[in-house]
Design an enzyme around this catalytic site. Structure first.
Site, mmCIF file in Angstrom:
data_model
loop_
_atom_site.group_PDB
_atom_site.id
_atom_site.type_symbol
_atom_site.label_atom_id
_atom_site.label_comp_id
_atom_site.label_asym_id
_atom_site.label_seq_id
_atom_site.Cartn_x
_atom_site.Cartn_y
_atom_site.Cartn_z
ATOM 1 N N LYS A 1 0.844 -1.195 0.000
ATOM 2 C CA LYS A 1 0.000 0.000 0.000
ATOM 3 C C LYS A 1 0.877 1.242 0.000
ATOM 4 C CE LYS A 1 -3.773 -2.519 0.586
ATOM 5 N NZ LYS A 1 -4.831 -2.659 -0.431
ATOM 6 N N HIS B 1 -5.909 -13.973 -7.635
ATOM 7 C CA HIS B 1 -6.808 -12.969 -7.072
ATOM 8 C C HIS B 1 -8.168 -13.086 -7.752
ATOM 9 C CE1 HIS B 1 -8.444 -9.140 -5.676
ATOM 10 N NE2 HIS B 1 -7.452 -9.084 -4.813
#
Length: 471
Positions: A167, A286
């Site tokens: 992040k 994912h």
């Protein structure tokens, strides 16, 4: 033509509603939740789904006489009420295996969830579950490595894998991205991860990211003496670019790559899984875009189906939600599709949303990945829910630590090892979660700060897609 041909339109149920049929072991079985238009009988709606997802069309056609429809047609053999929803019902349909190309999830889904979902006689249609026959499973490659091989490659045993998503997920340069990877891995994480939407954007081209990440992984390995890795997202706009990225990851001696299997497509995913199998590469999957397909309780495809399809198409890890974090998913439903990712046989269990027995034969299992809005306070529950054969990924729960990403990683590692130790000692880790974590925090200032930081953070929203079970 030796047989008489009767032109015209006849009701679907005359051909495709067969309540006397006993499914064969080789049949592919599907459970659909159907909501028909007002005034259309259930049997007609269910038969229409069977017809339009197999051999049928709206009119009788002369070319039916050139084949044996009794052999090839789908058959609706059972209808059940949906608890709590008087408008909907379950339709159970059996498909002969010869309707599908061997090993092709793309072909299976094209048939089962193709045109039929736009059928006017239906208000809503949802594919709840599939029973894949072992004869079909044996034609699929499945996970390129599986749980046992992945543990051996990473030298991680007796606990879940521990990771995080980098992040901010977008906007970092390649060099700064690599720096964050290094901080997390040296702090105690096993793995770090590209987010699903980081591919090759102007602020960070994929080759630059791969090179800086590889440098960070190798430096962290030297400093810690542990095997480390990073999920390099190879998802691309063309198959050629996908394989170029995978090949470069291999050149850099990276252990694992990543693919967005729904947006990338099952054809691309199966091809990449085959490449990973041949090249000794682990494959992280994912599920970006899944909620568009699976979240509406009456229409779409349930995630348990998408999870089963992924195990067949190929992947070593798959995101499954967290139960306790920010993403949709109740405990029993999540356990149901985790079972289908990891176990060799999963019995029918409506309390977990499994409508059929599912025999996986000798197909390797897939790590369940818990990711999305989790932090150290969730660790005991995550370990209890997901068990050891999982990967627990704390994005904001790592980088949001007041002392930085390395401290956040250290806090998560201490919390995980404390919970594993307590579980192995026979303690009830969910009931004793606070005591276990506070005891560990006495010897870890990083964990103490993390516990204080996230003590009020909860995601207590009701689940939208609930199990249809009798109350």
């Amino acid at each position: 033509m030796s047989k008489k041909y009767d032109a015209g339109v006849k009701e679907y149920r005359d051909t495709y509603w067969t309540p006397e049929y006993v499914p064969l072991d080789t049949d592919l079985l599907a459970c659909f939740k159907c909501t028909g238009q007002e005034g259309v009988p259930r049997e007609e709606v269910a038969a229409a789904v069977a017809a339009e997802s197999s051999t049928g069309t709206w009119s009788t056609v002369w070319s039916e006489l050139l084949t044996d429809l009794e052999f090839y047609k789908g058959r609706c053999y059972r209808i059940e009420d949906v608890p709590g929803d008087p408008e909907a019902f379950y339709a159970f349909i059996a498909y002969p295996l010869d309707l599908f190309e061997e090993g092709s999830i793309t072909n299976v889904l094209t048939s089962l969830v193709g045109n039929v979902f736009g059928f006017k006689a239906l208000r809503h249609l949802r594919l709840e579950d599939i029973r894949f026959p072992i004869a079909f499973i044996k034609t699929c490659g499945g996970p390129p490595n599986g749980i046992v091989v992945e543990r051996d490659r990473l030298n991680k045993y007796g606990r879940p894998l521990l990771g995080c998503t980098i992040k901010p997920k977008l906007g970092l340069s390649g060099k700064n991205y690599g720096r964050v990877v290094y901080e997390c891995l040296r702090g105690g994480l096993d793995l770090t991860k590209d987010d699903e939407n980081i591919n090759s954007q102007p602020f960070q081209r994929w080759r630059e990211r791969f090179e800086f990440v590889a440098e960070a992984v190798k430096l962290a390995q030297r400093e810690t003496g542990e095997v480390k890795g990073h999920y390099l997202n190879c998802t691309a706009n063309t198959p050629e670019e996908l394989y170029e990225r995978a090949e470069f990851a291999k050149e850099l001696d990276m252990p694992i790559i990543m693919h967005d299997y729904i947006t990338g497509g099952f054809t691309a995913n199966t091809g990449l899984a085959n490449w990973c199998r041949k090249n000794g590469m682990l494959l992280h999957i994912h599920r970006a875009m899944h909620a568009v397909i699976d979240r509406h309780p009456k229409h779409g495809i349930h995630f348990r189906v998408l999870a089963k399809c992924l195990r067949l198409s190929g992947g070593d890890q798959l995101h499954t939600g967290t139960v306790v974090g920010k993403l949709e998913g109740d405990r029993q439903t999540t356990l149901g599709y985790i079972d289908n990712l990891r176990e060799s046989f999963v019995p029918e269990d409506r309390s977990r949303g499994n409508f059929f027995d599912q025999d996986w034969g000798s197909m390797p299992g897939v790590f369940a990945v818990a990711s999305g809005g989790i932090h150290v306070w969730h660790m005991p529950a995550l370990l209890a829910i997901f068990g050891d054969d999982s990967c627990l990924q704390f994005g904001g729960g790592t980088h949001g630590h007041p002392w930085g990403s390395a401290a956040g990683a250290a806090a998560n590692r201490v919390a995980l090892e404390a919970c594993v130790k307590a579980r192995n000692a026979g303690r009830e880790i969910e009931k004793e979660s606070r005591d276990i974590l506070m005891e560990a925090a006495k010897h870890s200032p990083e964990l103490a700060i993390a516990l204080e930081t996230w003590k009020e953070i909860k995601f207590e929203f009701d689940t939208v897609d609930k199990l249809d079970v009798q109350g």
